[in-house]
Design an enzyme around this catalytic site. Sequence first.
Site, short mmCIF file in Angstrom:
data_model
loop_
_atom_site.label_atom_id
_atom_site.label_comp_id
_atom_site.label_asym_id
_atom_site.label_seq_id
_atom_site.Cartn_x
_atom_site.Cartn_y
_atom_site.Cartn_z
N ASN A 12 -23.68 35.30 1.77
CA ASN A 12 -23.04 36.30 0.91
C ASN A 12 -24.00 37.01 -0.03
OD1 ASN A 12 -20.42 36.31 1.88
ND2 ASN A 12 -19.86 34.49 0.73
N SER B 113 -18.07 30.25 -1.59
CA SER B 113 -19.04 31.12 -0.93
C SER B 113 -20.01 31.74 -1.93
CB SER B 113 -18.32 32.22 -0.16
OG SER B 113 -17.43 32.92 -1.01
N GLU C 271 -22.86 26.74 5.89
CA GLU C 271 -23.90 26.68 4.86
C GLU C 271 -23.68 25.43 4.04
OE1 GLU C 271 -25.64 30.69 2.98
OE2 GLU C 271 -23.47 30.55 2.84
#
Length: 290
Positions: A198, A127, A160
């Site tokens: 993030n 992430s 993503e």
Amino acid sequence: MKQFLRYRFSTVLGVVGAGQMGTGIAIVGSAVAGLRVRVVDVNEQRLNASHNFVSKWCDKEIQKNRMTDQIKTDVLQRFSFHLQMSDLASCDFVVEAAPEKFEMKAEIFRQLVKATKPETILASNTSSISITKLAGITDRPDRIIGMHFMNPVPVMKLIEVIKGLQTSQQTLDTTLELASKMKKEIVIAQDIPGFIANRILMPYINEAIQTLHEGIGTVEGIDKAMKLGTNVPMGPLTLADFIGLDTCLEIMRVLHQDLGDSKYRPCPLLVNYVNAGWLGKKSGRGFYKY
């Protein structure tokens, strides 16, 4: 049904890591995309827990009339659980879902390169960590890509997809097709620390923790202010507990180190909670007790 064999994509999906994320990825691979899934983890207890979770997840889907007993049987039959990386040798696509630590992920990728075929695509569920950096330690940088699933994977619609500097168009096309087969919505992000989600979310959570640290509001007050004031479904401190405070801290450290901006400095209270072992829901205590 749409096929993606034209990209040499097999019907076997490898997943490294039998934790919450890895198990969720495996579920959508089997139950949604209809693929055979091989889950690998060095911890046999985690593998058993993953297997049990999949079975219980299917039971809940049956209770909600979204699955039949026969479909559950079919889903479970497409699963297999393994302790050795070599059991992924025949996979054409593998997703790594290990904790958010570069050296740990790097070692997994080194092992995957040895265990899989040269044409196998290796995706990371990171992430925040650079895909380009991970690709650089392998002998197939054109076949390395980021595939950041959201937690809980069977519920959240987004993936993503992050293309590293060396990632080939064919690798990107194959990954997009897999994500589509999993019935996920896709956004493509640049390979910059934190990517899209993030880069925005973690500083927001970190600032909420800083607000608590400075005594501006209580845990409940901060969450209530954001839930009712901005109409988000979950307050930032509840969300941090759900994600895992150790994961939040690792991501903030990546942002701080790689971007070099003081605004990404982890809040000292977040560091102290992780040092205390108060990691959130998974440990029974974070900003709330569970």
